[in-house]
Structures are given as structure tokens and as C-alpha cells.
Motif scaffolding. Structure first.
Motif, PDB file in Angstrom:
ATOM      1  N   THR A 206      41.022  45.849  43.904  1.00  0.00           N
ATOM      2  CA  THR A 206      39.623  45.868  43.488  1.00  0.00           C
ATOM      3  C   THR A 206      38.964  44.517  43.786  1.00  0.00           C
ATOM      4  O   THR A 206      39.644  43.485  43.863  1.00  0.00           O
ATOM      5  CB  THR A 206      39.503  46.153  41.987  1.00  0.00           C
ATOM      6  OG1 THR A 206      40.123  45.076  41.268  1.00  0.00           O
ATOM      7  CG2 THR A 206      40.182  47.462  41.623  1.00  0.00           C
ATOM      8  N   PRO A 207      37.647  44.482  43.926  1.00  0.00           N
ATOM      9  CA  PRO A 207      36.965  43.198  44.105  1.00  0.00           C
ATOM     10  C   PRO A 207      37.282  42.219  42.980  1.00  0.00           C
ATOM     11  O   PRO A 207      37.486  41.021  43.228  1.00  0.00           O
ATOM     12  CB  PRO A 207      35.488  43.591  44.124  1.00  0.00           C
ATOM     13  CG  PRO A 207      35.474  44.999  44.635  1.00  0.00           C
ATOM     14  CD  PRO A 207      36.708  45.623  44.057  1.00  0.00           C
ATOM     15  N   GLN A 208      37.326  42.720  41.744  1.00  0.00           N
ATOM     16  CA  GLN A 208      37.584  41.837  40.610  1.00  0.00           C
ATOM     17  C   GLN A 208      38.998  41.246  40.670  1.00  0.00           C
ATOM     18  O   GLN A 208      39.213  40.078  40.345  1.00  0.00           O
ATOM     19  CB  GLN A 208      37.398  42.601  39.304  1.00  0.00           C
ATOM     20  CG  GLN A 208      35.961  43.061  39.032  1.00  0.00           C
ATOM     21  CD  GLN A 208      35.538  44.245  39.904  1.00  0.00           C
ATOM     22  OE1 GLN A 208      36.384  45.009  40.380  1.00  0.00           O
ATOM     23  NE2 GLN A 208      34.236  44.382  40.115  1.00  0.00           N
ATOM     24  N   ALA A 209      39.969  42.054  41.121  1.00  0.00           N
ATOM     25  CA  ALA A 209      41.346  41.576  41.210  1.00  0.00           C
ATOM     26  C   ALA A 209      41.475  40.481  42.264  1.00  0.00           C
ATOM     27  O   ALA A 209      42.181  39.484  42.049  1.00  0.00           O
ATOM     28  CB  ALA A 209      42.285  42.738  41.535  1.00  0.00           C
ATOM     29  N   TYR A 210      40.796  40.632  43.388  1.00  0.00           N
ATOM     30  CA  TYR A 210      40.858  39.612  44.436  1.00  0.00           C
ATOM     31  C   TYR A 210      40.155  38.330  43.965  1.00  0.00           C
ATOM     32  O   TYR A 210      40.640  37.217  44.211  1.00  0.00           O
ATOM     33  CB  TYR A 210      40.228  40.139  45.726  1.00  0.00           C
ATOM     34  CG  TYR A 210      41.200  40.884  46.618  1.00  0.00           C
ATOM     35  CD1 TYR A 210      41.419  40.498  47.933  1.00  0.00           C
ATOM     36  CD2 TYR A 210      41.909  41.979  46.149  1.00  0.00           C
ATOM     37  CE1 TYR A 210      42.303  41.171  48.760  1.00  0.00           C
ATOM     38  CE2 TYR A 210      42.797  42.672  46.955  1.00  0.00           C
ATOM     39  CZ  TYR A 210      42.990  42.262  48.258  1.00  0.00           C
ATOM     40  OH  TYR A 210      43.875  42.931  49.064  1.00  0.00           O
ATOM     41  N   ALA A 211      39.015  38.496  43.304  1.00  0.00           N
ATOM     42  CA  ALA A 211      38.302  37.316  42.800  1.00  0.00           C
ATOM     43  C   ALA A 211      39.156  36.571  41.777  1.00  0.00           C
ATOM     44  O   ALA A 211      39.250  35.332  41.807  1.00  0.00           O
ATOM     45  CB  ALA A 211      36.974  37.749  42.175  1.00  0.00           C
ATOM     46  N   HIS A 212      39.798  37.307  40.880  1.00  0.00           N
ATOM     47  CA  HIS A 212      40.669  36.693  39.866  1.00  0.00           C
ATOM     48  C   HIS A 212      41.832  35.953  40.532  1.00  0.00           C
ATOM     49  O   HIS A 212      42.209  34.855  40.101  1.00  0.00           O
ATOM     50  CB  HIS A 212      41.191  37.777  38.922  1.00  0.00           C
ATOM     51  CG  HIS A 212      42.329  37.343  38.055  1.00  0.00           C
ATOM     52  ND1 HIS A 212      42.182  36.437  37.027  1.00  0.00           N
ATOM     53  CD2 HIS A 212      43.652  37.673  38.079  1.00  0.00           C
ATOM     54  CE1 HIS A 212      43.353  36.240  36.441  1.00  0.00           C
ATOM     55  NE2 HIS A 212      44.261  36.966  37.062  1.00  0.00           N
ATOM     56  N   ALA A 213      42.390  36.547  41.581  1.00  0.00           N
ATOM     57  CA  ALA A 213      43.538  35.925  42.245  1.00  0.00           C
ATOM     58  C   ALA A 213      43.177  34.588  42.869  1.00  0.00           C
ATOM     59  O   ALA A 213      44.013  33.689  42.961  1.00  0.00           O
ATOM     60  CB  ALA A 213      44.097  36.867  43.305  1.00  0.00           C
ATOM     61  N   VAL A 214      41.930  34.446  43.280  1.00  0.00           N
ATOM     62  CA  VAL A 214      41.495  33.174  43.868  1.00  0.00           C
ATOM     63  C   VAL A 214      41.112  32.182  42.778  1.00  0.00           C
ATOM     64  O   VAL A 214      41.592  31.048  42.754  1.00  0.00           O
ATOM     65  CB  VAL A 214      40.311  33.400  44.832  1.00  0.00           C
ATOM     66  CG1 VAL A 214      39.729  32.066  45.288  1.00  0.00           C
ATOM     67  CG2 VAL A 214      40.770  34.210  46.044  1.00  0.00           C
ATOM     68  N   THR A 215      40.259  32.608  41.862  1.00  0.00           N
ATOM     69  CA  THR A 215      39.716  31.660  40.876  1.00  0.00           C
ATOM     70  C   THR A 215      40.742  31.249  39.816  1.00  0.00           C
ATOM     71  O   THR A 215      40.735  30.104  39.352  1.00  0.00           O
ATOM     72  CB  THR A 215      38.493  32.262  40.172  1.00  0.00           C
ATOM     73  OG1 THR A 215      38.867  33.506  39.562  1.00  0.00           O
ATOM     74  CG2 THR A 215      37.366  32.523  41.175  1.00  0.00           C
ATOM     75  N   ASP A 216      41.657  32.176  39.447  1.00  0.00           N
ATOM     76  CA  ASP A 216      42.589  31.888  38.357  1.00  0.00           C
ATOM     77  C   ASP A 216      44.029  31.658  38.807  1.00  0.00           C
ATOM     78  O   ASP A 216      44.803  31.020  38.086  1.00  0.00           O
ATOM     79  CB  ASP A 216      42.578  33.032  37.334  1.00  0.00           C
ATOM     80  CG  ASP A 216      41.218  33.206  36.688  1.00  0.00           C
ATOM     81  OD1 ASP A 216      40.486  32.194  36.585  1.00  0.00           O
ATOM     82  OD2 ASP A 216      40.871  34.322  36.301  1.00  0.00           O
ATOM     83  N   LEU A 217      44.391  32.176  39.985  1.00  0.00           N
ATOM     84  CA  LEU A 217      45.772  32.058  40.448  1.00  0.00           C
ATOM     85  C   LEU A 217      45.909  31.196  41.689  1.00  0.00           C
ATOM     86  O   LEU A 217      47.019  31.024  42.206  1.00  0.00           O
ATOM     87  CB  LEU A 217      46.364  33.455  40.720  1.00  0.00           C
ATOM     88  CG  LEU A 217      46.358  34.428  39.533  1.00  0.00           C
ATOM     89  CD1 LEU A 217      46.922  35.774  39.955  1.00  0.00           C
ATOM     90  CD2 LEU A 217      47.153  33.859  38.361  1.00  0.00           C
ATOM     91  N   GLY A 218      44.799  30.680  42.188  1.00  0.00           N
ATOM     92  CA  GLY A 218      44.855  29.767  43.321  1.00  0.00           C
ATOM     93  C   GLY A 218      45.128  30.420  44.658  1.00  0.00           C
ATOM     94  O   GLY A 218      45.692  29.793  45.560  1.00  0.00           O
ATOM     95  N   GLY A 219      44.736  31.676  44.824  1.00  0.00           N
ATOM     96  CA  GLY A 219      44.947  32.374  46.094  1.00  0.00           C
ATOM     97  C   GLY A 219      44.260  31.666  47.253  1.00  0.00           C
ATOM     98  O   GLY A 219      43.103  31.269  47.159  1.00  0.00           O
ATOM     99  N   THR A 220      44.997  31.508  48.348  1.00  0.00           N
ATOM    100  CA  THR A 220      44.432  30.818  49.523  1.00  0.00           C
ATOM    101  C   THR A 220      44.392  31.706  50.769  1.00  0.00           C
ATOM    102  O   THR A 220      43.541  31.533  51.626  1.00  0.00           O
ATOM    103  CB  THR A 220      45.267  29.571  49.871  1.00  0.00           C
ATOM    104  OG1 THR A 220      46.610  29.961  50.201  1.00  0.00           O
ATOM    105  CG2 THR A 220      45.298  28.593  48.713  1.00  0.00           C
ATOM    106  N   LEU A 221      45.326  32.654  50.862  1.00  0.00           N
ATOM    107  CA  LEU A 221      45.454  33.501  52.048  1.00  0.00           C
ATOM    108  C   LEU A 221      45.393  34.947  51.584  1.00  0.00           C
ATOM    109  O   LEU A 221      46.306  35.426  50.898  1.00  0.00           O
ATOM    110  CB  LEU A 221      46.781  33.203  52.753  1.00  0.00           C
ATOM    111  CG  LEU A 221      47.150  34.016  53.998  1.00  0.00           C
ATOM    112  CD1 LEU A 221      46.098  33.873  55.088  1.00  0.00           C
ATOM    113  CD2 LEU A 221      48.522  33.581  54.526  1.00  0.00           C
TER     114      LEU A 221
END
Length: 472
Positions: A207-222
Motif C-alpha cells: 500500500t502507499p502508506q506501507a511504503y511511506a512508513h518504510a521510508v520515514t520510520d524504517l529508513g528504506g533507501t531502495l
């Protein structure tokens, strides 16, 4: 070593950097992966082949990793596959047991459990590079699914090519919410992370929210996604803007519509990397971190890969960016053949080592590739012209009233094939026909536009055009 980051000696020496894998609410450190997967390897060692119900769970991660440690080829089986197709996969592959989770119907196979908390530190010798790593079954759109035999050498070669092309390093946190039974989610996402040593996060539903959370809260880079995922993120707006801190967005498995590419660029500041490949070849083409990212084009041949275009009669097609031909690929990442199907293998893999992809494409003078689509459904021969369906779809998607579009060639007594467009949106069909005619040559205008509620797609987001043809 295929799973280079899981070197037991390195883990014992302190290379265990927190959670290496986060999936389905479970976090696994590199030490967890080595110990638990080696325990799996001890239980599965000696089997010829096993089946894995490839749900996005920690059990699947350990089952796959354990098989690769033990050198046992595995068959990833989609959880939602039909009973007849599942039975064919098990019978054709001669899988001896289910490893890990079980489907509702086991088809009489034995069960080898994955024990999450078991640990073993036994050292296994690295299997031979040419040994099969897995057998992935095709989607079966032209008959029963075929088992694609993929070697350990091919997987390692492809991941090393992509690490170079994308500057993919252990410092990355790779994020995706894709299925774990295809090349995109399984080989690139999971095995890529276990080879390179980066942190891997599976979002569950993409979901869009899951991807956003992965970047903002989990430091997703790729971040990996299919066009449907990126389209929904662009529609969300806030989610797209939340991806700004990421390093790289990668799109694959189907063509990324130009409006989605542009929307991601405007909202997140990222021009998405596009790449191309198949189960039989793994990934062979990609735009580069340091190179041009051109909307609608999937990039250049990766190091060690060669491509060519040929016409229907086998003659070379010029690399002028416009001429369309059948795409052939030669690569160290090629499959070893279709299991139990030498006839089918011979149809696509020439004696000269070139794989006939079944796709039609154009290549420009700089080596950039544009995939027109499948020769069987995306190359339309109308009134003596050869027309790529993707070019028309791109124009339609540029219209404000069009959310999704798919173009096919329908049988026509006069033209051979007539162009028919299926559109999800609220535009007037006659207006859309005229809109295409204003931007493309007259012979590329659809003869018919049908408004539909949705387009039929498979699990990877690809439009099922043969099903659309049946709608006619």
C-alpha cells in the motif's frame, strides 16, 4: 558464496548488524538467519526437490535460505494458485515434500516443518555454481506452467550486475511488498539482500502508506514496486512525497506509464529506475544510477549481456530507436531450460545461445531499449503497418480522463487487425480516438475504444490481454 552476507565466520566475528530481515511482524538478525536456516538445511539435506508455499513470511525466508545452504532446489508455489496448476507443479517438478507452511490440500506430499527457534551451526560446503537453485513456474498463459530451471551461477551473476548498475550496497535498506514466488520479489528482493548484505523489509500488502512508513520510520533507501504500486502511490500524493528521503525507486514486471514516471518525479523528486527481464533470463536491461532515465525506456544491456533485434524473416533490424523487431538476449543469467520440456526449450533457446524473448522492442543508437510488448499480443499488424500497442497506451494515459489503458489487435477482414483500446476512466471514446490521432500517425488511432470498470491483471500487475481479446 551465493548468500555472501550469511558467511557463518563473518557472523561469528560480529557482522550481525541488528535485524537483517523484517517480514510479517518478525525480525531476524543475520545470526538468526544463519542458525535457523542451517537447521532447516539439516532437515532438508538429501532431498532432490522440495516445494515451498511462498507466502511473505519468515517461514518462507528460512525455507528458501535453508534450501540454498543445503544445495536442494526448491519450487516456490503461489498460495493462491489453482488446485490443477499446483498439482501440475508438484507432479512435474517431482517435489518430495512441502517445506514450511502447508496449503489446504497437500496433494499427498510429506511435510518438513520449519522451526523458527531451532539453531544449527553446521558448516555446509558451497554447492557447485552450475547446480540448480530453484525451479520457478511460468504463469501458464499459453498452456500448463513450465518449470524454469535457474542455476546458482545465474542468480549470483544477475545480482552482481544489478549491484553495479544501481550502486546497491550493504548500507541500503531494501523495501518491497511483492510476491515471494517471482523473480522480482524473491530473487531480487530477498536473495539480493542476502547476497549483498543490506537490510530487507517486506511491507506485506504494497500500500502507499506501507511504503511511506518504510521510508520515514524504517529508513528504506531502495524501493521495489510494479507499476500498479507506483501508480497508487502517485495518486496518494502524501505517500509519494514521503519517499523523498529514499535513494532509489525501481519499477519492473511491466511498463511504467509515462504519467506515473512523471508523477513520481514531481512528487518525490525521484526518477524511477526501470528494468527488464523474465523468469528465463532474470534481469538483463536497466537504466543506470549514473545514466539517463528516459520515460518509456528500460535502459541498456547490463555488463556481460548482449541483445539483438531481428525481423520475422531473421534479418537484423536497425538500432535507430524507431524500427521494431523481435528481441533476442544472450547473457550469463540465462536459464538452464524448461524442466522436462526439451521441445519448449528448443523453441526459445537457439543453438547459438541466444534466447528468443517473445517480446518486440526498439533500440536506439545509444543502446537504450524500448519494449513494445509481447509479439503475440502487443505487436499489431494493421493495414500493412506494424504498430506497438504500448505506444498507443502511453498516449492514452496522458489524457486527463484516463486512469488505465490497454490496447489489443482484434481480427479484421479488411485490415488484418484493428486497434481496440480498453480504458478505465471517464473520457468520451470518440474524443480519445481523436486525441490519439492528434499525437500519432493516423494508422495508429484506435478504431474502437471501450470503457470498462477495470482491467484484468495477474499478481504482478500485468494486464491479461488474452482475456481482453475474449471480451470482444
Amino acid at each position: 558464496m551465493l548468500l555472501a552476507s550469511l558467511n557463518p565466520a563473518a557472523v561469528a566475528a560480529g557482522a550481525d548488524l541488528g535485524d537483517a530481515v523484517r517480514i510479517d511482524g518478525v525480525s531476524l538478525s543475520r545470526s538468526d538467519l544463519v542458525g535457523a536456516a542451517t537447521s532447516v538445511a539439516e532437515r532438508v539435506a538429501g532431498a532432490s526437490r522440495v516445494a515451498i508455499l511462498a507466502r511473505p513470511t519468515a517461514t518462507t525466508v528460512l525455507a528458501v535460505t535453508g534450501c540454498l545452504i543445503a544445495g536442494v532446489p526448491f519450487v516456490p508455489v503461489p498460495a493462491d494458485v489453482g488446485a490443477a496448476e499446483r498439482r501440475h507443479m508438484l507432479t512435474d517438478s517431482r517435489a518430495q515434500a512441502w517445506l514450511g507452511e502447508l496449503p489446504d490440500d497437500t496433494d499427498g506430499l510429506a511435510h518438513i516443518p520449519v522451526r523458527m527457534h531451532a539453531r544449527s551451526w553446521h558448516r555446509y560446503a558451497e554447492p557447485a555454481p552450475d547446480a540448480p537453485a530453484m525451479i520457478i513456474y511460468t504463469s501458464g498463459t499459453t498452456g500448463l506452467p513450465k518449470g524454469v530451471v535457474v542455476s546458482r551461477r545465474a542468480v549470483a551473476a544477475d545480482l552482481d550486475m544489478l549491484a553495479q548498475a544501481w550502486q546497491w550496497t550493504p548500507e541500503d535498506t531494501l523495501v518491497h511488498g511483492l510476491p515471494m514466488y517471482h523473480v522480482h520479489g524473491l530473487v531480487l528482493g530477498l536473495l539480493g539482500s542476502l547476497r549483498i548484505g543490506n537490510r530487507f523489509v517486506h511491507t506485506g500488502k504494497p500500500t502507499p502508506q506501507a511504503y511511506a512508513h518504510a521510508v520515514t520510520d524504517l529508513g528504506g533507501t531502495l524501493l521495489f514496486g510494479v507499476p500498479t504500486v507506483w501508480s497508487r502511490i502517485v495518486e496518494d500524493g502524501d505517500a509519494a512525497r514521503a519517499l523523498a528521503p529514499a535513494r532509489l525507486l525501481v519499477s519492473g514486471s511491466a511498463a511504467l506509464p509515462v504519467p506515473v514516471f512523471d508523477g513520481l518525479s514531481a512528487l518525490s523528486g525521484h526518477q524511477a529506475i526501470e528494468r527488464y527481464g523474465s523468469t528465463e533470463t532474470l534481469i538483463t536491461l536497466s537504466t543506470l544510477v549514473t545514466g539517463e532515465r528516459r520515460p518509456g525506456w528500460v535502459g541498456v544491456a547490463l555488463p556481460g549481456v548482449q541483445t539483438r533485434l531481428v525481423s520475422d524473416d531473421g534479418a537484423p533490424v536497425p538500432h535507430d530507436g524507431e524500427s521494431i523487431g523481435q528481441l533476442h538476449v544472450q547473457s550469463p543469467t540465462l536459464f538452464d531450460g524448461y524442466l522436462n520440456r526439451p521441445d519448449a526449450t528448443a523453441e526459445v533457446l537457439g543453438d547459438d545461445g541466444w534466447y528468443h524473448t517473445g517480446d518486440v522492442a526498439a533500440i536506439d543508437s545509444d543502446g537504450m531499449h524500448r519494449i513494445v510488448g509481447r509479439a503475440s499480443v502487443d505487436l499489431i499488424k494493421s493495414g500493412g503497418f506494424r504498430i506497438g500497442a504500448g505506444e498507443i497506451e502511453t498516449v492514452l494515459l496522458g489524457h486527463d480522463g484516463v486512469r488505465e489503458a490497454a490496447v489489443i489487435g482484434a481480427p479484421d477482414e479488411d485490415l488484418g487487425q484493428r486497434i481496440v483500446a480498453f480504458v478505465v476512466g471517464d473520457a468520451n471514446p470518440d474524443e480519445l480516438i481523436e486525441y490519439v490521432g492528434q499525437q500519432l500517425s493516423a494508422h495508429k488511432r484506435p478504431r474502437e475504444v471501450r470503457l470498462v470498470e477495470s482491467l484484468p491483471r495477474n499478481a504482478m500487475g500485468k494486464v491479461l490481454k488474452k482475456e481482453l481479446a475474449q471480451w470482444l
